[in-house]
Design a protein around this motif. Structure first.
Motif, PDB file in Angstrom:
ATOM      1  N   LEU A  23       0.663  -0.973   0.131  1.00 52.37           N
ATOM      2  CA  LEU A  23      -0.207  -0.077  -0.438  1.00 52.37           C
ATOM      3  C   LEU A  23       0.783   1.744  -0.135  1.00 52.37           C
ATOM      4  O   LEU A  23       1.096   1.916   0.897  1.00 52.37           O
ATOM      5  N   LEU A  28      -1.544   2.728  -6.123  1.00 51.76           N
ATOM      6  CA  LEU A  28      -2.596   2.892  -5.972  1.00 51.76           C
ATOM      7  C   LEU A  28      -2.760   3.463  -7.603  1.00 51.76           C
ATOM      8  O   LEU A  28      -4.148   3.377  -7.778  1.00 51.76           O
ATOM      9  N   GLU A  29      -1.995   4.759  -8.055  1.00 50.10           N
ATOM     10  CA  GLU A  29      -2.307   5.343  -8.912  1.00 50.10           C
ATOM     11  C   GLU A  29      -1.703   4.760 -10.082  1.00 50.10           C
ATOM     12  O   GLU A  29      -2.493   4.587 -11.208  1.00 50.10           O
ATOM     13  N   ILE A  33      -6.971   2.390  -9.167  1.00 53.63           N
ATOM     14  CA  ILE A  33      -7.583   2.005  -7.929  1.00 53.63           C
ATOM     15  C   ILE A  33      -7.407   3.940  -7.337  1.00 53.63           C
ATOM     16  O   ILE A  33      -8.919   4.117  -7.364  1.00 53.63           O
ATOM     17  N   VAL A  34      -6.856   4.431  -7.859  1.00 54.23           N
ATOM     18  CA  VAL A  34      -7.116   5.954  -7.090  1.00 54.23           C
ATOM     19  C   VAL A  34      -6.845   6.951  -8.223  1.00 54.23           C
ATOM     20  O   VAL A  34      -6.327   6.547  -9.414  1.00 54.23           O
ATOM     21  N   ILE A  60      -7.063   6.035   3.235  1.00 59.51           N
ATOM     22  CA  ILE A  60      -7.122   3.853   3.376  1.00 59.51           C
ATOM     23  C   ILE A  60      -5.752   3.931   4.329  1.00 59.51           C
ATOM     24  O   ILE A  60      -5.270   3.836   4.362  1.00 59.51           O
ATOM     25  N   ILE A  85     -13.446   3.049  -5.305  1.00 54.80           N
ATOM     26  CA  ILE A  85     -12.322   2.452  -4.820  1.00 54.80           C
ATOM     27  C   ILE A  85     -11.922   1.298  -4.526  1.00 54.80           C
ATOM     28  O   ILE A  85     -10.911   0.706  -4.781  1.00 54.80           O
ATOM     29  N   TYR A  89      -9.856  -1.777  -5.291  1.00 58.81           N
ATOM     30  CA  TYR A  89      -8.867  -2.164  -4.968  1.00 58.81           C
ATOM     31  C   TYR A  89      -8.969  -3.774  -5.414  1.00 58.81           C
ATOM     32  O   TYR A  89      -7.658  -5.054  -5.358  1.00 58.81           O
TER      33      TYR A  89
END
Length: 214
Positions: A23, A28-29, A33-34, A60, A85, A89
């Motif tokens: 994480l 995430l980018e 995911i975001v 998160i 989101i 994930y």
């Protein structure tokens, strides 16, 4: 007239063997995911626990058993974003054995003397009188089976505030829709996407529980 004010909303997904080390904002980018360009205000990454906090009042959190995404909000008109989101994930990590899902809201209702209101609404006064005790306050927890989920709702006296106002006496309400798995990825996404129907459900039922119709 009863006005429900939301303070935060979250999604919790429990599993065996979440991996907190993955994480980070880049992960995430990179996996969409975001959205790109989201700015962080806090990033904490350790082997047992990771936290990412964004400027958009979204945080998160991940440990070995629990994924949580939470957003602070001011009204039901806020674009929560977190449900999408959470769905992205689990789609990126389909091998994780997910076993429990929670859709949660923290709310308040402005109320003078919330302790007295809750005791008079939910507790038999005869039982209190017979006890001959000096009653201070009550905490109410109720659970129901609702459409393949367990609907848990807590009422407690406390203090809350809305934008532009000072703290005031209020009933603090915690709402939880609990789903017990195990689940496939499609099942998880289906249950997460029920959030709006679940929100509409409790917005309708809470005034009836409190005996205050809009």
């Amino acid at each position: 007239m009863l006005t429900l004010v939301p303070h935060w909303v979250n999604v919790v997904i429990l599993a065996k063997f979440h991996n907190p080390t993955i994480l980070n904002p880049d992960f995430l980018e990179r996996n969409a995911i975001v959205p790109k360009g989201w700015k962080t205000t806090e990033v904490l990454a350790t082997p047992p626990f990771a936290t990412i906090r964004y400027e958009k009042n979204i945080v998160i959190l991940l440990d070995q058993e629990r994924f949580e995404i939470k957003k602070e909000c001011k009204s039901f008109q806020d674009n929560y974003e977190i449900h999408g989101i959470a769905s992205k994930y689990v789609t990126i990590l389909p091998h994780v054995p997910y076993n429990t899902i929670g859709l949660n809201w923290n709310l308040s209702v402005k109320m003078n003397e919330p302790e007295r209101f809750l005791s008079e609404r939910f507790i038999k006064s005869e039982a209190l009188q017979e006890s001959e005790l000096d009653f201070l306050q009550s905490y109410i927890r109720l659970s129901f089976n609702v459409d393949n989920a367990i609907f848990n709702i807590d009422f407690a006296p406390g203090r809350a505030r809305v934008t532009g106002e000072d703290y005031h006496p209020a009933i603090i309400i915690n709402v939880n829709f609990h789903y017990k798995g195990p689940f496939s990825i499609d099942q998880i996404i289906l249950k997460i996407n029920q959030w709006k129907a679940r929100e509409d459900f409790f917005k309708n039922i809470i005034p009836k529980m409190l005996g205050i119709q809009n």
